[in-house]
Design an enzyme around this catalytic site. Structure first.
Site, PDB file in Angstrom:
ATOM      1  N   ASP A 179     -13.660  -7.536   4.916  1.00  0.00           N
ATOM      2  CA  ASP A 179     -13.398  -6.166   4.318  1.00  0.00           C
ATOM      3  C   ASP A 179     -14.150  -6.322   2.859  1.00  0.00           C
ATOM      4  O   ASP A 179     -13.765  -7.509   2.099  1.00  0.00           O
ATOM      5  CB  ASP A 179     -12.017  -5.853   4.160  1.00  0.00           C
ATOM      6  CG  ASP A 179     -11.865  -4.518   3.701  1.00  0.00           C
ATOM      7  OD1 ASP A 179     -11.400  -3.659   4.561  1.00  0.00           O
ATOM      8  OD2 ASP A 179     -12.115  -4.272   2.407  1.00  0.00           O
ATOM      9  N   TYR A 238     -11.850   6.330   6.994  1.00  0.00           N
ATOM     10  CA  TYR A 238     -13.191   6.425   7.743  1.00  0.00           C
ATOM     11  C   TYR A 238     -12.747   6.424   9.268  1.00  0.00           C
ATOM     12  O   TYR A 238     -12.184   5.747   9.758  1.00  0.00           O
ATOM     13  CB  TYR A 238     -14.062   4.851   7.429  1.00  0.00           C
ATOM     14  CG  TYR A 238     -14.253   4.938   6.282  1.00  0.00           C
ATOM     15  CD1 TYR A 238     -15.538   5.537   5.367  1.00  0.00           C
ATOM     16  CD2 TYR A 238     -13.387   3.984   5.452  1.00  0.00           C
ATOM     17  CE1 TYR A 238     -15.617   5.605   4.241  1.00  0.00           C
ATOM     18  CE2 TYR A 238     -13.866   3.846   3.941  1.00  0.00           C
ATOM     19  CZ  TYR A 238     -14.930   4.572   3.291  1.00  0.00           C
ATOM     20  OH  TYR A 238     -15.134   4.327   1.914  1.00  0.00           O
ATOM     21  N   TYR A 239     -13.101   7.565   9.835  1.00  0.00           N
ATOM     22  CA  TYR A 239     -12.993   8.013  11.304  1.00  0.00           C
ATOM     23  C   TYR A 239     -13.864   7.267  12.208  1.00  0.00           C
ATOM     24  O   TYR A 239     -14.475   8.065  13.102  1.00  0.00           O
ATOM     25  CB  TYR A 239     -12.900   9.517  11.266  1.00  0.00           C
ATOM     26  CG  TYR A 239     -11.689  10.046  10.570  1.00  0.00           C
ATOM     27  CD1 TYR A 239     -10.384  10.106  11.287  1.00  0.00           C
ATOM     28  CD2 TYR A 239     -11.703  10.395   9.415  1.00  0.00           C
ATOM     29  CE1 TYR A 239      -9.322  10.647  10.524  1.00  0.00           C
ATOM     30  CE2 TYR A 239     -10.565  10.928   8.446  1.00  0.00           C
ATOM     31  CZ  TYR A 239      -9.479  11.093   9.216  1.00  0.00           C
ATOM     32  OH  TYR A 239      -8.194  11.343   8.419  1.00  0.00           O
ATOM     33  N   HIS A 240     -13.794   5.991  12.380  1.00  0.00           N
ATOM     34  CA  HIS A 240     -14.447   5.203  13.164  1.00  0.00           C
ATOM     35  C   HIS A 240     -13.407   4.096  13.447  1.00  0.00           C
ATOM     36  O   HIS A 240     -13.227   3.530  12.539  1.00  0.00           O
ATOM     37  CB  HIS A 240     -15.756   4.649  12.794  1.00  0.00           C
ATOM     38  CG  HIS A 240     -16.347   3.686  13.892  1.00  0.00           C
ATOM     39  ND1 HIS A 240     -17.377   4.229  14.690  1.00  0.00           N
ATOM     40  CD2 HIS A 240     -16.061   2.673  14.401  1.00  0.00           C
ATOM     41  CE1 HIS A 240     -17.781   3.190  15.555  1.00  0.00           C
ATOM     42  NE2 HIS A 240     -16.929   2.121  15.231  1.00  0.00           N
ATOM     43  N   LEU A 241     -12.936   3.945  14.754  1.00  0.00           N
ATOM     44  CA  LEU A 241     -11.818   2.908  14.796  1.00  0.00           C
ATOM     45  C   LEU A 241     -12.154   1.549  14.430  1.00  0.00           C
ATOM     46  O   LEU A 241     -13.073   1.080  14.581  1.00  0.00           O
ATOM     47  CB  LEU A 241     -11.341   2.935  16.284  1.00  0.00           C
ATOM     48  CG  LEU A 241      -9.864   2.184  16.657  1.00  0.00           C
ATOM     49  CD1 LEU A 241      -8.969   3.435  16.399  1.00  0.00           C
ATOM     50  CD2 LEU A 241      -9.832   1.756  17.787  1.00  0.00           C
ATOM     51  N   HIS A 242     -11.134   1.034  13.652  1.00  0.00           N
ATOM     52  CA  HIS A 242     -10.987  -0.164  13.052  1.00  0.00           C
ATOM     53  C   HIS A 242      -9.992  -0.729  12.824  1.00  0.00           C
ATOM     54  O   HIS A 242      -8.920   0.207  12.641  1.00  0.00           O
ATOM     55  CB  HIS A 242     -12.102  -0.194  11.604  1.00  0.00           C
ATOM     56  CG  HIS A 242     -11.612   0.793  10.606  1.00  0.00           C
ATOM     57  ND1 HIS A 242     -11.905   1.953  10.674  1.00  0.00           N
ATOM     58  CD2 HIS A 242     -10.676   0.451   9.509  1.00  0.00           C
ATOM     59  CE1 HIS A 242     -11.157   2.440   9.749  1.00  0.00           C
ATOM     60  NE2 HIS A 242     -10.344   1.681   9.071  1.00  0.00           N
ATOM     61  N   HIS A 261      -4.518   2.121  10.020  1.00  0.00           N
ATOM     62  CA  HIS A 261      -4.348   3.185   9.174  1.00  0.00           C
ATOM     63  C   HIS A 261      -4.326   4.467   9.641  1.00  0.00           C
ATOM     64  O   HIS A 261      -5.089   4.841  10.628  1.00  0.00           O
ATOM     65  CB  HIS A 261      -5.220   3.112   7.943  1.00  0.00           C
ATOM     66  CG  HIS A 261      -4.951   2.207   6.762  1.00  0.00           C
ATOM     67  ND1 HIS A 261      -5.892   1.796   6.024  1.00  0.00           N
ATOM     68  CD2 HIS A 261      -3.780   1.595   6.554  1.00  0.00           C
ATOM     69  CE1 HIS A 261      -5.456   0.897   5.183  1.00  0.00           C
ATOM     70  NE2 HIS A 261      -4.288   0.775   5.405  1.00  0.00           N
ATOM     71  N   GLN A 300      -3.401   8.226   7.972  1.00  0.00           N
ATOM     72  CA  GLN A 300      -4.833   8.616   8.303  1.00  0.00           C
ATOM     73  C   GLN A 300      -5.701   7.523   7.827  1.00  0.00           C
ATOM     74  O   GLN A 300      -5.255   6.948   6.617  1.00  0.00           O
ATOM     75  CB  GLN A 300      -5.029   9.721   7.560  1.00  0.00           C
ATOM     76  CG  GLN A 300      -4.473  11.075   7.838  1.00  0.00           C
ATOM     77  CD  GLN A 300      -4.953  11.713   9.136  1.00  0.00           C
ATOM     78  OE1 GLN A 300      -5.995  11.312   9.656  1.00  0.00           O
ATOM     79  NE2 GLN A 300      -4.185  12.169   9.777  1.00  0.00           N
TER      80      GLN A 300
HETATM   81  P1  M7G Z   1      -9.736   2.952   6.138  1.00  0.00           P
HETATM   82  O1  M7G Z   1      -8.205   2.738   6.847  1.00  0.00           O
HETATM   83  O2  M7G Z   1     -10.437   3.647   6.837  1.00  0.00           O
HETATM   84  O3  M7G Z   1      -9.555   3.370   4.611  1.00  0.00           O
HETATM   85  O4  M7G Z   1     -10.131   1.340   6.097  1.00  0.00           O
HETATM   86  P2  M7G Z   1      -9.200   2.676   3.080  1.00  0.00           P
HETATM   87  O5  M7G Z   1     -10.431   2.520   2.383  1.00  0.00           O
HETATM   88  O6  M7G Z   1      -8.605   3.915   2.583  1.00  0.00           O
HETATM   89  O7  M7G Z   1      -8.110   1.629   3.400  1.00  0.00           O
HETATM   90  C1  M7G Z   1     -11.466   1.059   5.786  1.00  0.00           C
HETATM   91  C2  M7G Z   1     -11.652  -0.218   5.463  1.00  0.00           C
HETATM   92  O8  M7G Z   1     -13.018  -0.683   5.238  1.00  0.00           O
HETATM   93  C3  M7G Z   1     -10.985  -0.664   3.888  1.00  0.00           C
HETATM   94  O9  M7G Z   1     -10.293  -1.799   4.147  1.00  0.00           O
HETATM   95  C4  M7G Z   1     -12.222  -0.648   3.057  1.00  0.00           C
HETATM   96  O10 M7G Z   1     -12.051  -1.517   2.244  1.00  0.00           O
HETATM   97  C5  M7G Z   1     -13.525  -1.372   4.178  1.00  0.00           C
HETATM   98  N1  M7G Z   1     -14.657  -0.918   3.744  1.00  0.00           N
HETATM   99  C6  M7G Z   1     -15.015   0.271   3.301  1.00  0.00           C
HETATM  100  N2  M7G Z   1     -16.312   0.144   3.006  1.00  0.00           N
HETATM  101  C7  M7G Z   1     -17.279   1.330   2.578  1.00  0.00           C
HETATM  102  C8  M7G Z   1     -16.878  -1.030   3.406  1.00  0.00           C
HETATM  103  C9  M7G Z   1     -18.161  -1.441   3.389  1.00  0.00           C
HETATM  104  O11 M7G Z   1     -19.310  -1.070   3.142  1.00  0.00           O
HETATM  105  N3  M7G Z   1     -18.119  -2.924   3.921  1.00  0.00           N
HETATM  106  C10 M7G Z   1     -17.102  -3.595   4.269  1.00  0.00           C
HETATM  107  N4  M7G Z   1     -17.235  -4.797   4.978  1.00  0.00           N
HETATM  108  N5  M7G Z   1     -15.892  -3.049   4.109  1.00  0.00           N
HETATM  109  C11 M7G Z   1     -15.876  -1.647   3.786  1.00  0.00           C
END
Ligand code: M7G
Length: 333
Positions: free
Chosen positions: A201, A269-273, A264, A266
């Site tokens: 991350d 970012y709305y693409h499953l991770h 998480h 909500q």
């Molecule tokens: P989330 O639950 O959608 O949202 O998690 P949150 O950011 O409110 O937790 C998205 C996760 O992707 C978060 O832990 C971010 O730190 C991580 N993330 C976001 N971006 C834009 C990037 C990126 O460009 N590269 C990487 N490696 N991680 C990212």
């Protein structure tokens, strides 16, 4: 421990972090490593020397970070500065090569200012540029309110909102297509249905395991969030858990019982991770109001395929979040 990747090699793709709302901010190409090609400091410094601070969105003496909103060459930008933990393996060098300035001495007590060599005194820096208003809101410290969303609320309030207002997932597609961060991927299962990519991350600088933080991003592009999950997705979820844990054990020698693996709701970012964090690290967003353990999700879907379709889910929203306004307008708050 995995290969340490210097944060200064971060290259900001000009298409990353654009907003789905179509705000057409003029883009400036900010390639932090292009000038030097080796990620060394000077190109990075020149980018940030153009940064003009507008406001401090949030700061924390305890977390030792600061979130700043400003401008880089006429474009809105957010810069996040964060002091990183002190690593045990750096201690001998730290004690030997630092300068010590005595502040006070009293009986058996004394305090000093220790000035370590520059490379032991780095500040993790994240830049979002161009940043949208939504990014500014995301990082602004604000009062939050807990919303309880029924399955119907999701379909009538949340889904229309996220379809029009959510953050772009271009950065996710760049990872899946190897257009960005390809060298940071530590594992990939290429299967289009059950496959995923595992990488650090961007909150984790990979310098120490204490704040280990990886994300697994699925190859499928049709699952927005927890709400879309059905029992048909169980093979995907089990695969992420199994191979994610195996890879982290192999790569970082961190056992599954030392990991917090969750989604998480909500999400931003709305693409499953799926988030993989060290159990000893209180990662932002790991509280019960937002984090759903992957193992619970799997069990709930095993018991009822429609579990996340129908049940109420609670989550916090910031005071000026437009989604909160929509829940208010619908009389749900
Ligand atoms: P989330 O639950 O959608 O949202 O998690 P949150 O950011 O409110 O937790 C998205 C996760 O992707 C978060 O832990 C971010 O730190 C991580 N993330 C976001 N971006 C834009 C990037 C990126 O460009 N590269 C990487 N490696 N991680 C990212």
């Amino acid at each position: 421990m995995a290969e340490i990747i210097e944060q200064s090699k971060l290259a900001l793709n000009p298409t990353d972090e654009s907003e789905a709302t179509g705000q057409s901010a003029k883009r400036v190409k900010l390639d932090f490593c292009s000038a030097q090609g080796d990620g060394s400091g000077s190109a990075f410094v020149s980018v940030l020397s153009d940064f003009e601070t507008k406001t401090v969105l949030r700061d924390s003496a305890r977390e030792k970070n600061i979130f700043i909103h400003g401008k880089i060459v006429d474009q809105d930008a957010i810069v996040i500065l964060e002091k990183t933990p002190i690593r045990q393996d750096n201690l001998p060098e730290m004690f030997q090569d630092s300068r010590l300035k005595l502040e006070m001495k009293n009986d058996i007590y004394s305090t000093y200012q220790l000035q370590p060599p520059a490379h032991l005194n780095e500040i993790k820096t994240t830049v979002i540029c161009p940043a949208t208003e939504k990014h500014v809101k995301k990082y602004l410290r604000q009062e939050t309110f807990l919303v309880e969303e029924t399955g119907d609320d999701y379909r009538s309030i949340t889904l229309p909102y996220i379809s029009s207002q959510s953050f772009s997932v271009q950065w996710v597609y760049n990872i899946l297509e190897k257009k960005a961060e390809a060298d940071r991927i530590i594992f990939e299962d290429p299967d289009p249905n059950t496959g995923f990519v595992l990488l650090p991350d961007f909150k984790w600088d990979q310098k120490q395991l204490d704040d280990l933080y990886l994300i697994a991003i699925v190859h499928r592009r049709d699952i927005k969030s927890l709400r879309d999950l059905r029992s048909e997705h169980l093979p995907l979820l089990r695969n992420i858990r199994k191979k994610g844990e195996e890879t982290i054990q192999k790569q970082y020698s961190v056992r599954p019982c030392k990991l917090r693996v969750y989604l998480h709701y909500q999400p931003s970012y709305y693409h499953l991770h799926v988030h993989f964090t060290s159990l000893d690290y209180e990662a932002p967003g790991c509280g019960v109001e937002r984090a759903h353990l992957l193992s619970d999700v799997i069990q709930n879907l095993e018991a009822d395929s429609e579990y996340y379709h129908g049940r109420s889910l609670s989550f916090p929203l910031r005071a000026d979040d437009s989604l909160l306004l929509r829940f208010r307008e619908a009389g749900r708050l």
